[in-house]
Design an enzyme around this catalytic site. Structure first.
Site, PDB file in Angstrom:
ATOM      1  N   ASP A 112     -12.832  29.668   1.475  1.00 32.66           N
ATOM      2  CA  ASP A 112     -14.101  29.011   1.766  1.00 32.66           C
ATOM      3  C   ASP A 112     -14.304  27.915   0.713  1.00 32.66           C
ATOM      4  O   ASP A 112     -14.238  28.186  -0.489  1.00 32.66           O
ATOM      5  CB  ASP A 112     -15.237  30.044   1.689  1.00 32.66           C
ATOM      6  CG  ASP A 112     -16.361  29.743   2.660  1.00 32.66           C
ATOM      7  OD1 ASP A 112     -16.775  28.579   2.732  1.00 32.66           O
ATOM      8  OD2 ASP A 112     -16.839  30.687   3.321  1.00 32.66           O
ATOM      9  N   ASP A 116     -17.727  24.733   3.980  1.00 37.61           N
ATOM     10  CA  ASP A 116     -19.151  25.043   4.066  1.00 37.61           C
ATOM     11  C   ASP A 116     -19.989  23.762   4.229  1.00 37.61           C
ATOM     12  O   ASP A 116     -19.774  22.791   3.488  1.00 37.61           O
ATOM     13  CB  ASP A 116     -19.553  25.753   2.767  1.00 37.61           C
ATOM     14  CG  ASP A 116     -20.943  26.361   2.824  1.00 37.61           C
ATOM     15  OD1 ASP A 116     -21.166  27.231   3.673  1.00 37.61           O
ATOM     16  OD2 ASP A 116     -21.794  25.962   2.000  1.00 37.61           O
ATOM     17  N   HIS A 175     -21.080  35.416   9.024  1.00 39.34           N
ATOM     18  CA  HIS A 175     -21.922  36.066   8.018  1.00 39.34           C
ATOM     19  C   HIS A 175     -23.354  35.532   8.020  1.00 39.34           C
ATOM     20  O   HIS A 175     -24.189  36.028   7.269  1.00 39.34           O
ATOM     21  CB  HIS A 175     -21.302  35.848   6.637  1.00 39.34           C
ATOM     22  CG  HIS A 175     -21.273  34.407   6.262  1.00 39.34           C
ATOM     23  ND1 HIS A 175     -20.502  33.477   6.922  1.00 39.34           N
ATOM     24  CD2 HIS A 175     -21.932  33.713   5.305  1.00 39.34           C
ATOM     25  CE1 HIS A 175     -20.690  32.284   6.396  1.00 39.34           C
ATOM     26  NE2 HIS A 175     -21.559  32.394   5.408  1.00 39.34           N
ATOM     27  N   ASP A 176     -23.626  34.491   8.796  1.00 46.74           N
ATOM     28  CA  ASP A 176     -24.975  33.924   8.867  1.00 46.74           C
ATOM     29  C   ASP A 176     -25.697  34.324  10.149  1.00 46.74           C
ATOM     30  O   ASP A 176     -26.877  33.989  10.315  1.00 46.74           O
ATOM     31  CB  ASP A 176     -24.905  32.385   8.848  1.00 46.74           C
ATOM     32  CG  ASP A 176     -24.398  31.832   7.521  1.00 46.74           C
ATOM     33  OD1 ASP A 176     -24.683  32.448   6.476  1.00 46.74           O
ATOM     34  OD2 ASP A 176     -23.722  30.796   7.543  1.00 46.74           O
TER      35      ASP A 176
HETATM   36  C1  GLO Z   1     -24.095  28.370   6.242  1.00 48.17           C
HETATM   37  C2  GLO Z   1     -23.335  28.959   5.106  1.00 48.17           C
HETATM   38  C3  GLO Z   1     -24.270  29.824   4.333  1.00 48.17           C
HETATM   39  C4  GLO Z   1     -24.563  29.329   2.942  1.00 48.17           C
HETATM   40  C5  GLO Z   1     -24.957  27.906   2.861  1.00 48.17           C
HETATM   41  C6  GLO Z   1     -25.017  27.443   1.445  1.00 48.17           C
HETATM   42  O1  GLO Z   1     -24.845  27.538   6.428  1.00 48.17           O
HETATM   43  O2  GLO Z   1     -22.245  29.584   5.622  1.00 48.17           O
HETATM   44  O3  GLO Z   1     -23.895  31.167   4.260  1.00 48.17           O
HETATM   45  O4  GLO Z   1     -25.658  30.061   2.501  1.00 48.17           O
HETATM   46  O5  GLO Z   1     -24.094  27.107   3.541  1.00 48.17           O
HETATM   47  O6  GLO Z   1     -23.740  27.382   0.899  1.00 48.17           O
END
Ligand code: GLO
Length: 539
Positions: free
Chosen positions: A97, A198, A314-315
């Site tokens: 990542d 990301d 994961h979001d």
């Molecule tokens: C989605 C990302 C998230 C992080 C964000 C900050 O938007 O996968 O999990 O919190 O990008 O890095």
């Protein structure tokens, strides 16, 4: 030209929640290594590893304080090197990542930058003077509140599009870009299989004009990055690009532009959100719209791009709870989502636990929540007068902790995730839903995923076939053809809890995958049971 990642199936690991090896309640790299045989059995080609770098964990590793070191709780660099080797031995690549829109405020660059306007690192970040004694403009943080944080010592504000512990890097600074490229090469030299990037659509931002996504320099930077790092190597790169349309996706992934392999688009993911509002403002999903959006992406990239296919990460909440039925039809609906997605054109992604049909994990009070996004939203909405009940309902529907509860391995204490106290509660349904049970039951969701991955490996049509939506169906029925080199497959799925009918216009041959044990007629009308889905050959 074809590439390995076009034939790949990627499995996402959220390391904190995957497998703990030392009893501290936090998943770690040795834990992942101990589960590689399981992933090999599933058949995946690559692992997208959520961040494992040094981090104070304000946003669980998406706030990085050292890109070339490993978070203590996760292990050491030696563990990381062993993971890459052990995975490679099993023909699994490790995709890292890459979080370079921002760093942690505890990164050495920011610590220096904060020392004052004259510091050589000052310009690694985005600083602005106050305007009329207030924030420079009304840019918002994705995690609630203003995107500007005041720094007393210098009297300036710095930009953070996420938490205030995630200051945005200044990509206009050539030195910043070079540091990022050097760091990427450090990891490429370790033999990784690529990068998931990301919020990469934000790096071309022009904060003074309130432009964040798709800024004018975005693609120039990505082409520069490609040249300076992975361009000459056989790796995959996937950009997280909220708000991408097919036209935008082509800018990133048209092979002649030398940027990325593919992007994650989120159009289908926003379909249960009210127009013009944010993710917390819910509305029911329209299956008609879902079919239309996914079909648009299937047919519009052509040779100028490549799709990534996903329901979960994961979001996002667990798909079986979100758009399926995680009670009475948990197994059927989990398999249906798998069949619909894995028979499409593109690279499928599986988020840990999806392959055993893990579900959301509802909470009743804010004390049970870990995720910074949910907590900040809770406080903001309380101030705005929302009721606690309404906010908790949104968190249960969309909160990121739903996907982050520990992986359910078996029916022993804490689901076999840890011998200690897990950092986040384990879903109480682990005695029924776990890997051990799934492996023992030949009818489990796991074996449908395994089968789908095999089909992709064995049949070129799954990778390369043209996609065509079958328009004349009931609203709740999602059906499409794939066609390649004189071969034709049919995929049919009932997205509802009621019976539906579907008419087979052509005679079908071998049934390749099916989530019910009933037999199908050769042609004519098929009665589809709740969430029934299958893929067959057309004779
Ligand atoms: C989605 C990302 C998230 C992080 C964000 C900050 O938007 O996968 O999990 O919190 O990008 O890095």
């Amino acid at each position: 030209m074809t590439s390995w990642w076009q034939k790949a199936v990627v499995y996402q690991i959220y390391p904190r929640s995957f497998q703990d090896s030392n009893g501290d309640g936090i998943g770690d790299i040795p834990g992942i290594i101990s589960r590689l045989d399981y992933l090999q059995l599933l058949g995946i080609t690559a692992i997208w590893l959520s961040p494992v770098y040094k981090s104070p964990n304000d946003d669980n590793g998406y706030d990085i304080s050292d890109y070339e070191d490993i978070m203590d709780e996760f292990g050491s660099m030696a563990d990381m090197e062993e993971l890459i080797q052990e995975a490679n031995k099993r023909d699994i690549k490790i995709v890292m990542d890459l979080v370079v829109n921002h760093t942690s405020d505890e990164h050495a660059w920011f610590v220096e930058a904060k020392k004052g306007k004259e510091n050589p690192y000052r310009d690694y970040y985005v600083w602005r003077d106050p305007v009329n004694g207030d924030v420079p403009n009304d840019l918002h943080s994705a995690f609630s509140g203003s995107a500007w944080e005041y720094d007393e010592a210098s009297g300036q504000y710095y930009l953070h599009l996420f938490s205030k512990k995630q200051p945005d890097l200044n990509w206009e600074n050539k030195k910043v870009r070079q540091e990022v490229y050097d760091m990427m090469n450090f990891w490429l030299e370790k033999g990784i299989g690529g990068f998931r990037m990301d919020v990469i659509d934000l790096i071309g931002k022009l904060p003074d004009q309130s432009i964040t996504g798709n800024g004018p320099m975005l693609h120039t930077y990505l082409q520069e990055m490609n040249q300076a790092t992975f361009g000459s190597q056989d790796v995959m790169t996937v950009g997280e690009t909220w708000g991408a349309t097919p036209e935008i996706a082509k800018l990133y992934s048209d092979p002649i532009r030398n940027e990325l392999s593919m992007v994650f688009q989120f159009e289908h993911i926003g379909l249960d959100q009210q127009e013009g509002k944010d993710k917390w403002d819910l509305k029911p999903l329209s299956i008609g719209q879902l079919k239309q959006i996914l079909s648009k992406w299937q047919t519009s990239l052509g040779r100028e791009g490549w799709n990534s296919l996903f329901w979960n990460n994961h979001d996002l909440p667990r798909i079986v709870s979100r758009w399926g039925n995680d009670k009475e039809y948990r197994v059927e609906s989990a398999k249906m989502f798998a069949i619909v997605l894995h028979m499409m054109k593109g690279t499928p992604y599986i988020y840990q636990g999806e392959e055993i049909g893990m579900t959301n994990c509802p909470i009743s009070t804010i004390d049970e929540v870990d995720d910074i996004e949910s907590i900040n939203m809770y406080n903001e909405r309380l101030d705005q007068g929302y009721t606690k009940e309404a906010i908790i309902e949104s968190i249960n529907a969309k909160g990121r902790d739903n996907a982050r509860t520990p992986m359910q391995w078996d029916n022993s204490a804490h689901a076999g995730f840890t011998t200690g106290t897990p950092w986040l509660h384990v879903n109480p349904n682990y005695p029924e839903i776990n890997v051990k049970q799934s492996l023992a039951d030949e009818d489990s969701v796991f074996y449908t995923y395994k089968k789908l991955i095999e089909l992709r490996k064995e049949h070129a049509i799954v990778v390369w076939g043209e996609y065509e939506l079958i328009e004349e169906t009931a609203e709740e029925v999602f059906a499409y053809y794939r066609e390649f080199s004189g071969e034709k497959w049919l995929v049919v799925a009932n997205f509802s809890e009621s019976n539906q009918t579907f008419t087979l216009e052509e005679e079908i041959g071998e049934v390749l995958v099916h989530n019910y044990h009933t037999s199908l007629p050769k042609s004519g009308e098929v009665l589809l049971k709740p969430y029934e889905a299958f893929a067959t050959k057309i004779l």
